[in-house]
Design an enzyme around this catalytic site. Structure first.
Site, PDB file in Angstrom:
ATOM      1  N   HIS A 279      -1.605  -5.269  -3.393  1.00  0.00           N
ATOM      2  CA  HIS A 279      -2.784  -5.318  -4.264  1.00  0.00           C
ATOM      3  C   HIS A 279      -3.370  -3.932  -4.477  1.00  0.00           C
ATOM      4  O   HIS A 279      -3.977  -3.656  -5.509  1.00  0.00           O
ATOM      5  CB  HIS A 279      -3.854  -6.231  -3.673  1.00  0.00           C
ATOM      6  N   CYS A 280      -3.193  -3.027  -3.513  1.00  0.00           N
ATOM      7  CA  CYS A 280      -3.968  -1.783  -3.530  1.00  0.00           C
ATOM      8  C   CYS A 280      -3.409  -0.697  -4.446  1.00  0.00           C
ATOM      9  O   CYS A 280      -4.041  -0.301  -5.415  1.00  0.00           O
ATOM     10  CB  CYS A 280      -4.100  -1.244  -2.109  1.00  0.00           C
ATOM     11  N   ILE A 281      -2.223  -0.183  -4.137  1.00  0.00           N
ATOM     12  CA  ILE A 281      -1.741   1.016  -4.817  1.00  0.00           C
ATOM     13  C   ILE A 281      -1.456   0.784  -6.305  1.00  0.00           C
ATOM     14  O   ILE A 281      -1.774   1.638  -7.133  1.00  0.00           O
ATOM     15  CB  ILE A 281      -0.524   1.605  -4.089  1.00  0.00           C
ATOM     16  N   VAL A 283      -2.984  -1.269  -8.226  1.00  0.00           N
ATOM     17  CA  VAL A 283      -4.175  -1.771  -8.917  1.00  0.00           C
ATOM     18  C   VAL A 283      -5.366  -0.826  -8.815  1.00  0.00           C
ATOM     19  O   VAL A 283      -6.009  -0.491  -9.817  1.00  0.00           O
ATOM     20  CB  VAL A 283      -4.572  -3.166  -8.371  1.00  0.00           C
ATOM     21  N   ASP A 284      -5.667  -0.344  -7.609  1.00  0.00           N
ATOM     22  CA  ASP A 284      -6.897   0.418  -7.393  1.00  0.00           C
ATOM     23  C   ASP A 284      -7.012   1.666  -8.265  1.00  0.00           C
ATOM     24  O   ASP A 284      -8.099   1.954  -8.799  1.00  0.00           O
ATOM     25  CB  ASP A 284      -7.032   0.799  -5.916  1.00  0.00           C
TER      26      ASP A 284
END
Length: 441
Positions: A279-281, A283-284
């Site tokens: 989810h992080c890299i 999307v953020d």
């Protein structure tokens, strides 16, 4: 003399210190569930809220849907009535501290989708009592806590900093990490007011075993979370691009990184791969890119890094096709075995996994395809449902190529080495492979 009325912050602080506060965790996914169980472990009662009734049913039966969260831990918390999973958001009225851990995806054009945060804030506003602390942990763009969540909560005629308290503290959950968990990963927290910061900092200091770093406001905490993962995205893009250059120059990029890592200062090793996932890299950085655009700033470095990482699945398939051709095999006639669907080793999370994009491109090539992942039974790519298969000698012997996309430690790589005709390893498990049929990214 009349009875002195205790101030809301003093009352809530006492509940935290005595562990008599009831905690509500909204969103029981990869962030919320481990946090809820860690809070239970620290002596608090927790009510976990999620709209997904399938999750609630599983949790009530002590059945985990997260690979590194055991059934036994959940079953114990539920049976001892320390953890109550529910989809009934009216029970928010019974909690003293509410932590929002809902997803924050992007739309198809990369725009932030904070609808889950908005829905959670509305549910809280409709059901909460005074003397409540609300903490947003979902990764989001700077300004969300103050510009989105705060106005919703204030509709109930509560005064933030006096009747209720609001703060932002970014989640730092790393699924599958055996060294760092909720309990020993430092926390950053920013409050709307001094009292909001004071009570939220006290809460985290009570439930984790490491430092809590206070910042001057929610925007600082929101931005630092985006910095954490954008830093990783850009450095991964650097080595992914370097791997493409090194391939053209017939240079081993992995040996280059290993050599650079001998420098004791000024260098931090990152490794190439088939793309970025989780989810992080993926999307953020898009949240940061969007936020910059709202203020007239074009974050071109972030945008370029995103494109480089997105290009890696195509690079992997192109390389595979070339290796097959060297073995006098056309890719549309080939039988391919893919190792790994999840975005990182030893977890069952395949959100945004680059493996899905590689598999999708292999589908377009119309090759035969078998997928092995000991942590995942089924997954979908486009409109096609895939069932994973077991690793066997016969399967590997029949394959024209084996492509390693996720380096799960439970895979028998020696069996692959012994029986595969061609191995393309995008994760550098080369220490197990010592022959001419082996190729690495």
């Amino acid at each position: 003399m009349g009875t002195k009325i205790e101030s809301p912050i003093l009352s809530l602080s006492k509940k935290i210190k005595t562990r008599s506060a009831t905690i509500g965790v909204v969103g029981l996914g990869y962030v919320g569930l481990p946090l809820a169980l860690e809070i239970v472990n620290k002596g608090f009662g927790v009510i976990g809220f999620d709209k997904d009734n399938k999750k609630i049913t599983k949790l009530k039966s002590g059945d985990s849907y997260i690979a590194d969260m055991s059934n036994a831990i959940i079953e114990k918390a539920v049976n001892e009535q320390k953890f109550e999973p529910t989809s009934d958001f009216s029970k928010l009225v019974h909690v003293d501290i509410i932590i929002i851990c809902v997803p924050t995806p992007t739309t198809s054009d990369g725009t932030p989708n904070i609808s889950y945060i908005v829905d959670a804030a509305n549910a809280i506003e409709q059901n909460m009592s005074s003397n409540t602390l609300i903490i947003l942990e979902s990764t989001t763009y700077p300004g969300t806590t103050e510009e989105v969540v705060q106005p919703i909560l204030e509709k109930g005629n509560f005064v933030i900093g006096q009747d209720i308290f609001l703060a932002y503290s970014p989640e730092r959950v790393d699924p599958g990490n055996l060294n760092f968990s909720v309990s020993n990963t430092p926390k950053v927290v920013g409050g709307i007011s001094a009292t909001c910061l004071e009570v939220s900092k006290l809460f985290y200091e009570t439930v984790i075993n490491t430092d809590v770093f206070a910042v001057t406001g929610p925007k600082i905490a929101e931005m630092e979370k985006l910095l954490e993962n954008t830093f990783r995205q850009i450095n991964i893009a650097l080595v992914n691009e370097l791997s493409q250059v090194c391939h053209k120059m017939n240079i081993d990029v992995w040996e280059v990184i290993e050599a650079a890592s001998t420098k004791p200062y000024g260098f931090m090793p990152f490794t190439p791969g088939p793309g970025v996932g989780g989810h992080c890299i993926p999307v953020d950085p898009k949240y940061l890119l969007w936020a910059g655009q709202q203020h007239g700033v074009s974050a071109t470095l972030i945008e370029t890094a995103d494109k480089i990482n997105d290009s890696m699945p195509s690079f992997v398939v192109e390389r595979l096709e070339n290796y097959l051709n060297a073995h006098e095999k056309e890719i549309d006639e080939a039988e391919i075995v893919v190792i790994g669907v999840s975005y990182k080793p030893n977890i069952n999370d395949f959100r945004e996994s680059p493996a899905l994009h590689v598999i999708d491109k292999l589908k377009e090539k119309q090759c035969g395809l078998k997928v092995i992942d000991p942590f995942i039974e089924t997954f979908t790519v486009g409109n096609d449902m895939f069932n994973t298969v077991s690793l066997t000698k016969e399967l590997i012997q029949k394959a024209d190529a084996v492509v390693i996309l996720t380096n799960h430690t439970t895979i028998d790589y020696s069996l692959i080495d012994q029986h595969a005709a061609l191995i393309f390893d995008t994760r550098n498990t080369h220490y197990l492979f010592e022959n001419e049929k082996y190729h690495k990214l």
